[in-house]
Motif scaffolding. Structure first.
Motif, PDB file in Angstrom:
ATOM      1  N   VAL A   1      -3.618  -5.065   5.390  1.00  0.00           N
ATOM      2  CA  VAL A   1      -3.600  -3.530   4.892  1.00  0.00           C
ATOM      3  C   VAL A   1      -5.432  -3.709   4.325  1.00  0.00           C
ATOM      4  CG1 VAL A   1      -1.770  -3.237   5.664  1.00  0.00           C
ATOM      5  CG2 VAL A   1      -2.142  -3.655   3.275  1.00  0.00           C
ATOM      6  N   GLY A   2      -5.527  -3.233   4.142  1.00  0.00           N
ATOM      7  CA  GLY A   2      -7.052  -2.564   3.004  1.00  0.00           C
ATOM      8  C   GLY A   2      -6.535  -3.839   2.143  1.00  0.00           C
ATOM      9  N   TYR A   3      -7.624  -4.933   1.867  1.00  0.00           N
ATOM     10  CA  TYR A   3      -7.541  -5.487   0.862  1.00  0.00           C
ATOM     11  C   TYR A   3      -5.930  -6.012   0.450  1.00  0.00           C
ATOM     12  CZ  TYR A   3     -11.984  -2.893   0.032  1.00  0.00           C
ATOM     13  OH  TYR A   3     -13.126  -2.538  -0.120  1.00  0.00           O
ATOM     14  N   GLY A   4      -6.033  -6.793   1.429  1.00  0.00           N
ATOM     15  CA  GLY A   4      -4.272  -7.415   1.023  1.00  0.00           C
ATOM     16  C   GLY A   4      -3.488  -7.508   2.361  1.00  0.00           C
ATOM     17  N   THR A   5      -2.049  -8.153   2.015  1.00  0.00           N
ATOM     18  CA  THR A   5      -1.188  -7.979   3.544  1.00  0.00           C
ATOM     19  C   THR A   5      -0.017  -7.196   3.071  1.00  0.00           C
ATOM     20  OG1 THR A   5      -1.115 -10.354   3.220  1.00  0.00           O
ATOM     21  CG2 THR A   5      -2.780 -10.222   3.939  1.00  0.00           C
ATOM     22  N   GLN A   6       1.001  -7.226   4.011  1.00  0.00           N
ATOM     23  CA  GLN A   6       2.232  -6.783   3.728  1.00  0.00           C
ATOM     24  C   GLN A   6       3.329  -7.279   4.106  1.00  0.00           C
ATOM     25  OE1 GLN A   6       2.498  -2.030   2.366  1.00  0.00           O
ATOM     26  NE2 GLN A   6       0.301  -1.821   1.444  1.00  0.00           N
TER      27      GLN A   6
ATOM     28  N   ALA B   1      -6.933   4.548   2.358  1.00  0.00           N
ATOM     29  CA  ALA B   1      -7.631   5.339   1.572  1.00  0.00           C
ATOM     30  C   ALA B   1      -8.164   4.662   0.587  1.00  0.00           C
ATOM     31  CB  ALA B   1      -7.145   5.604   0.660  1.00  0.00           C
ATOM     32  N   VAL B   2      -7.914   3.569   0.382  1.00  0.00           N
ATOM     33  CA  VAL B   2      -9.166   1.563  -0.466  1.00  0.00           C
ATOM     34  C   VAL B   2     -10.395   2.075  -0.228  1.00  0.00           C
ATOM     35  CG1 VAL B   2      -6.423   0.501  -1.247  1.00  0.00           C
ATOM     36  CG2 VAL B   2      -8.114   0.237   1.134  1.00  0.00           C
ATOM     37  N   TYR B   3     -10.451   2.747   1.155  1.00  0.00           N
ATOM     38  CA  TYR B   3     -11.904   2.370   1.982  1.00  0.00           C
ATOM     39  C   TYR B   3     -12.597   3.806   1.837  1.00  0.00           C
ATOM     40  CZ  TYR B   3     -10.417  -2.124   4.406  1.00  0.00           C
ATOM     41  OH  TYR B   3      -9.902  -3.486   4.479  1.00  0.00           O
TER      42      TYR B   3
END
Length: 862
Positions: free
Chosen positions: A116-121, A217-219
């Motif tokens: 996902v945006g700037y990371g993983t889940q 949204a983080v983008y």
């Protein structure tokens, strides 16, 4: 004792070095040699399974027979056995020196990690609308680009391949119509904005599509219409992995035309249609008789005739067969070398693509060369460095585009009796006149005939060199804290040339004094253009996982992103080529012109994400970004865009315990978010009034002087388009995770779209564009996947993807309701036309009160 003495002597009593030599045999004896095999639950050997000593940097992999051997420090050492598609297993050595380990297949897709945006889940804990495709889906397809490979794999990821030209990038769309000003999803490759078509499909590890505002949204500014995240492959622990693949394939053009090859049949059909439409035939009796004679006896009947001094063709020209090839060859070669140790990993990939077009002569050709170099170094327990180099070169060579009526598309418009080439006849108008016309024999006629432009026309060529350099750093100074930063630089060069040379066209009219013309090529010229772009990207963010016990999970992330780019181009054009064989600016005698331009664009934003889950049942996520863009004035260039999402894993509740035998996961989720859209095409300075320049004649004179025209008006309130997204979804996984179902319904409101407005005529000039239009898109999407295995080496997967959307203009300044403009209530893509109400029967002239007869079949029988 003798071995220790020999070792002591060989060391030469050399101080500390001698002491090390004395102790080394003792230390070596402390190691325990362990060997064994790794198999699956059916007894099949697992080749390349990884074995690592837990909490150390020691490891190995199994050989072709599934065997391994390594040394461990002591009996308390634990070995971790892992293999792709199987559950990891941990075994304590103890007193064992031979370990035969059995791994079981791992179908736990809920534990998969999703980018996902700037990371993983974890996939099970996602609350946003995210779809994932792995490299396996792309590797099995004979594709030229990643865009064509992704078609049909992800619901509501709409990919448009405009034509068969691999030099043309695909158009990507997520969840329907975006804005009347355009828009597209943000595409990131390893976190860097990049053209997806310049990535070798063989280098892609996964594709993650973020569809709703909560996921994207983080983008911020560029993510209003979704995000496509591409992760490239990297080296894996074990022996060096070398892969070489070669693909030789052919593409067959699909004309979708049921060609009429009988000229007489064609003439009769065309005359019938023309009589019904216009009341007169297209072809006279001579044409009908000539084509009939040829159709009945093509061996002896004349193909050509002359009527009123003009050539007529009665035969079958086989135009499509002459122009289009049966098969277009394609070659793809890919070589990758990868591997990893406990301290470093590497992945090196080289790829080539060579694809021909669909033309029989002077064919078009496209070549692509790809290079990817990735390395990662673990400096110590808390510091890692990674580097990446991505290189792409494209070369395209195809015929110059003269006119829509004279290109490969003309295969659908050239009829079977259209004359193509000037014939070789015994005589033309009168016996003995062959010498007068033989100079034209073999020359091509004009109209929609592509041949003269293809064989004697110019070429359109370009060479693209695209280079990306990335340096990254990862810090883990504290348990649960991860700090990441990277800097990327892009250097883009494009060298383009387009040549339009004059082509000689012969007329079918034999009575013309000069039957030679230039058709669509009356003006010949050469254009050279050079594009040079630079782009800089800085990303830095920190993520911390709080330790709140087994029932609570809390992760916070915050970061900073800044991007800056400069685009420049230089273009020169010169007319009147001395010879078409030398397409050079200096080999011209006509007017020369030069053009040029430069533009800048910048983005800056800070962002955050907060994830909380309770017992993996109740999920909550909040995202936000404060973003700024250089495209708007200072007082309107920043905006805050938040999003929220929540999920409930019903399957984890106690009252669902009775469903565990068949239901693996049941989750409902909902999200709301706002994003900004600042993608206005190449309009980098919409808030700056632009002065027009040109030349004007002197008053009462023929001379010219430079002039500057007044600028138009610009709205002082120009700012973002705001995109509000709402999404509800349900995820179901059943039957030991073999069946996976995901359904989403959404609405997306694009507000404050930039459009032109009307002011009273007293203003004296055109009104400025303003944020004065709204749009709503509603839709749904469904993905149903079934996956299973047949023994160890066989697996299969079926996916059904369905989606639908509808976009409606909800606000627009169109007081007259003109159909030539957008209007409130308009459905995007709607078609206007006449509807047949029926056929009027014969009726009396008085009154003219006839009503249409809806059953026209009954009317026809009266």
């Amino acid at each position: 004792m003798k071995r220790l003495t020999d070792t002591f002597k060989s060391c030469g009593y050399a101080g500390l070095w001698g002491l090390f030599c004395i102790l080394s045999p003792v230390l070596l004896r402390a190691q325990i040699a362990v060997s064994g095999t790794v198999t699956d639950d059916k007894g099949e050997s697992l080749i390349g399974a990884t074995i690592i000593v837990k909490d150390s940097e020691t490891g190995t992999v199994t050989d072709a027979e599934g065997r391994f051997s390594l040394e461990v420090p002591n009996a308390q050492s634990a070995l971790q056995f892992s293999y792709t598609g199987f559950a990891t297993k941990e075994v304590v050595v103890g007193s064992q020196t031979v370990l035969n380990v059995i791994l079981t297949a791992d179908n736990n897709i809920l534990e998969e990690v999703v980018v996902v945006g700037y990371g993983t889940q974890k996939k099970a804990n996602l609350t946003g609308a995210v779809s994932v495709v792995t490299s396996e889906a792309l590797e099995k397809r004979p594709i030229t680009s990643a865009g064509s490979g992704l078609q049909g794999l992800i619901p509501n990821l709409n990919i448009t391949i405009r034509n068969g030209d691999p030099a043309q990038a695909a158009d990507f769309n997520i969840r329907g119509f975006e804005s009347i000003n355009g828009g597209s999803p943000l595409i990131l490759v390893d976190g860097v904005p990049m053209n997806l078509e310049r990535i070798n499909p063989n280098d892609i590890a996964s594709v993650n599509v973020l569809k709703d505002a909560s996921a994207a949204a983080v983008y911020g500014a560029r993510a209003a219409f979704g995000v496509i995240l591409i992760e490239t492959k990297k080296g894996k622990l074990g022996k060096v992995n070398i892969q070489l693949s070669t693909e030789l394939s052919t593409a067959k053009p699909i004309l979708n035309l049921d060609l009429v090859t009988d000229p007489y049949e064609f003439v009769l059909a065309r005359n019938l249609a023309s009589n019904r439409t216009n009341g007169r035939p297209d072809f006279d009796d001579n044409y009908v008789a000539g084509t009939k004679a040829y159709s009945e006896n093509p061996e002896t009947a004349p193909e050509w005739g002359v009527v009123n001094g003009a050539l007529r063709f009665y035969g079958y020209n086989a135009y499509q067969d002459q122009l289009v090839t049966d098969f277009a060859p394609q070659q793809r070669h890919d070589l990758s070398v990868s591997g990893a140790t406990e301290k470093a990993s590497y992945y090196v990939s080289l790829g080539t693509l060579n694809k021909d077009g669909y033309l029989q002569f002077n064919n078009e050709n496209f070549k692509r060369y790809n290079g990817l170099f990735k390395t990662e170094f673990k400096i110590n327990d808390w510091l890692s460095l990674d580097e990446k180099v991505v290189f792409n070169q494209q070369l395209s060579d195809k015929p110059h585009f003269y006119n829509w009526d004279a290109n490969i598309n003309s295969i659908a418009r050239v009829n079977p009796i259209q004359p193509i080439q000037f014939p070789d006849l015994e005589f033309y108008q009168t016996p003995g006149d062959r010498e007068r016309y033989e100079q034209y024999i073999g020359m091509y006629f004009g109209g929609t005939n592509f041949f003269p432009y293809l064989l004697d026309g110019g070429r359109e060529t370009f060479t693209v060199n695209d280079l990306w350099l990335t340096q990254g750093i990862t810090l883990t100074p504290l348990k649960g804290l991860r700090i990441r930063g990277d800097f990327s630089y892009n250097n883009f060069n494009r060298s383009y040339q387009d040549v339009q040379s004059k082509v000689e066209i012969v007329s079918t009219n034999l009575q013309e004094a000069n039957p030679i013309s230039n058709g669509f090529s009356g003006d010949d010229w050469v254009i050279n253009q050079s594009d040079y772009n630079q782009y800089y990207v800085i990303n830095t963010y920190a993520e911390y996982k709080f330790n709140l016990g087994a029932s609570h999970g809390l992760t916070a992330m915050t970061g900073f992103n800044q991007e800056w780019g400069v685009n420049s181009f230089h273009r020169a054009q010169a007319r009147s080529l001395i010879t078409p064989s030398v397409p050079n600016l200096n080999a011209t005698t006509g007017t020369q012109q030069t053009f040029g331009g430069k533009s800048h664009v910048a983005l800056r934003g800070v962002f955050y994400r907060l994830n909380y889950n309770f017992q993996d049942k109740y999920l909550f996520e909040a995202n936000g970004r404060y973003d700024g863009t250089s495209r708007f004035p200072e007082d309107g260039r920043y905006g805050f865009f938040p999003s929220f999402s929540a999920g409930w894993r019903i399957s984890e509740e106690n009252f669902m315990a009775g469903t565990k035998s068949f239901l693996d996961n049941l989750k409902i989720r909902a999200s709301y978010g706002e994003l900004g859209n600042q993608l206005l095409g190449n309009n980098f300075y919409p808030y700056i009034p632009t002065l027009g320049i040109g030349a004007s004649p002197y008053i009462l004179s023929n001379g010219l002087i430079p002039v500057v025209r007044p600028a138009g008006l610009v709205s002082p309130t120009l700012t973002w388009e705001t995109v509000v997204s709402r999404n509800v979804g349900v995820d179901i996984t059943m039957l030991n995770q073999k069946l996976d179902i995901s359904f989403d319904a959404y609405t997306r409101d694009t507000k404050d779209m930039l459009t032109d407005v009307e002011f009273p005529a007293i203003l004296g000039t055109a009104a400025p564009d303003a944020n004065a239009a709204d749009l709503r898109t509603e839709g749904w999407e469904l993905a149903v996947t079934w996956r299973d295995k047949i023994k160890q080496d066989w697996g299969y997967r079926f996916t059904l993807a369905l989606s639908d959307w509808r976009a409606t203009i909800t606000k627009y300044d169109n007081p007259t309701g003109a159909l030539s403009e957008w209007r409130e209530g308009q459905d995007v893509g709607e078609i206007w036309g006449y509807v047949t109400q029926g056929i009027f029967p014969k009726c009396r002239r008085s009154g003219w009160s006839c009503q249409p007869v809806k059953n026209w079949r009954k009317l026809a029988t009266r």
